[in-house]
Design a protein around this motif. Structure first.
Motif, short mmCIF file in Angstrom:
data_model
loop_
_atom_site.label_atom_id
_atom_site.label_comp_id
_atom_site.label_asym_id
_atom_site.label_seq_id
_atom_site.Cartn_x
_atom_site.Cartn_y
_atom_site.Cartn_z
N GLY A 1 34.70 47.32 33.50
CA GLY A 1 35.98 47.75 32.93
C GLY A 1 37.01 46.64 32.96
O GLY A 1 37.75 46.43 31.99
N GLY A 2 37.05 45.91 34.06
CA GLY A 2 37.98 44.78 34.16
C GLY A 2 37.67 43.70 33.15
O GLY A 2 38.58 43.10 32.55
N PHE A 3 36.39 43.42 32.93
CA PHE A 3 35.99 42.43 31.94
C PHE A 3 36.46 42.84 30.55
O PHE A 3 37.00 42.02 29.79
N LEU A 4 36.29 44.12 30.22
CA LEU A 4 36.74 44.62 28.92
C LEU A 4 38.26 44.51 28.78
O LEU A 4 38.78 44.15 27.71
N ILE A 5 38.98 44.82 29.85
CA ILE A 5 40.44 44.72 29.82
C ILE A 5 40.87 43.27 29.60
O ILE A 5 41.74 42.99 28.77
N LEU A 6 40.24 42.33 30.32
CA LEU A 6 40.59 40.92 30.14
C LEU A 6 40.29 40.44 28.72
O LEU A 6 41.10 39.74 28.11
N TYR A 7 39.13 40.83 28.22
CA TYR A 7 38.74 40.41 26.87
C TYR A 7 39.71 40.99 25.83
O TYR A 7 40.15 40.29 24.92
N ALA A 8 40.06 42.26 25.97
CA ALA A 8 40.99 42.89 25.03
C ALA A 8 42.38 42.26 25.12
O ALA A 8 43.04 42.04 24.09
N LEU A 9 42.83 41.96 26.34
CA LEU A 9 44.14 41.33 26.52
C LEU A 9 44.16 39.94 25.90
O LEU A 9 45.12 39.56 25.24
N GLN A 10 43.08 39.20 26.09
CA GLN A 10 43.00 37.86 25.51
C GLN A 10 43.01 37.92 23.99
O GLN A 10 43.73 37.18 23.33
N VAL B 1 40.49 42.01 40.91
CA VAL B 1 39.87 41.63 42.18
C VAL B 1 40.36 42.54 43.31
O VAL B 1 39.56 43.01 44.12
N PHE B 2 41.66 42.80 43.36
CA PHE B 2 42.20 43.66 44.43
C PHE B 2 41.70 45.10 44.31
O PHE B 2 41.43 45.75 45.31
N VAL B 3 41.55 45.58 43.09
CA VAL B 3 41.01 46.94 42.90
C VAL B 3 39.56 47.00 43.38
O VAL B 3 39.15 47.94 44.06
N LEU B 4 38.77 45.98 43.05
CA LEU B 4 37.38 45.95 43.50
C LEU B 4 37.28 45.84 45.01
O LEU B 4 36.42 46.46 45.64
N LEU B 5 38.16 45.04 45.61
CA LEU B 5 38.18 44.96 47.07
C LEU B 5 38.52 46.31 47.68
O LEU B 5 37.93 46.71 48.69
N GLY B 6 39.46 47.02 47.07
CA GLY B 6 39.82 48.35 47.55
C GLY B 6 38.67 49.34 47.42
O GLY B 6 38.42 50.13 48.34
N LEU B 7 37.95 49.30 46.30
CA LEU B 7 36.78 50.16 46.11
C LEU B 7 35.72 49.87 47.17
O LEU B 7 35.13 50.77 47.75
N SER B 8 35.48 48.59 47.40
CA SER B 8 34.48 48.20 48.38
C SER B 8 34.90 48.63 49.79
O SER B 8 34.08 49.14 50.56
N TRP B 9 36.15 48.45 50.12
CA TRP B 9 36.65 48.84 51.44
C TRP B 9 36.53 50.35 51.64
O TRP B 9 36.10 50.81 52.69
N LYS B 10 36.89 51.11 50.60
CA LYS B 10 36.81 52.56 50.71
C LYS B 10 35.36 53.03 50.84
O LYS B 10 35.06 53.94 51.59
#
Length: 105
Positions: free
Chosen positions: A18-27, A58-67
């Motif tokens: 999802g993050g990759f798609l967001i970055l690609y769309a933003l670019q 990155v911070f969202v993924l770190l949060g998912l991993s921590w949870k």
């Protein structure tokens, strides 16, 4: 995640995709809208937006991993899920291109 170790296996990878798609769309949007030519200091607006978005991902993924580690049971599938989450976080290194690559062709 909480109660479902199978979801914990894929959560970070789904977030990465999802993050990759967001970055690609933003670019693509930023290039079309001309944000690469609008400067804030010595940096383009598009580059600043892409860097901020990549860091947020990155911070969202770190949060998912921590949870997942905090709430997950100590089953073998949960341990594999923690490793998969770590691999997804390492895969975000491909987002580092927003720091030096050309924005628009």
């Amino acid at each position: 995640m909480s109660g479902n170790p199978l979801f914990g296996l894929f959560a970070a990878w789904i977030g990465w995709a999802g993050g990759f798609l967001i970055l690609y769309a933003l670019q693509a949007t930023g290039c079309r809208a001309g944000w690469d030519s609008h400067m804030i200091g010595a940096v383009s607006t598009l580059r600043l937006l892409l860097v901020a978005t990549a860091l947020t991902i990155v911070f969202v993924l770190l949060g998912l991993s921590w949870k997942a580690r905090r709430n997950g049971p100590a089953s073998p599938l949960a341990r594999i899920g923690a490793l998969a989450n770590g691999a997804a976080i390492l895969a975000t290194l491909c987002f580092a291109g927003v720091l030096w690559l050309g924005m628009c062709a």
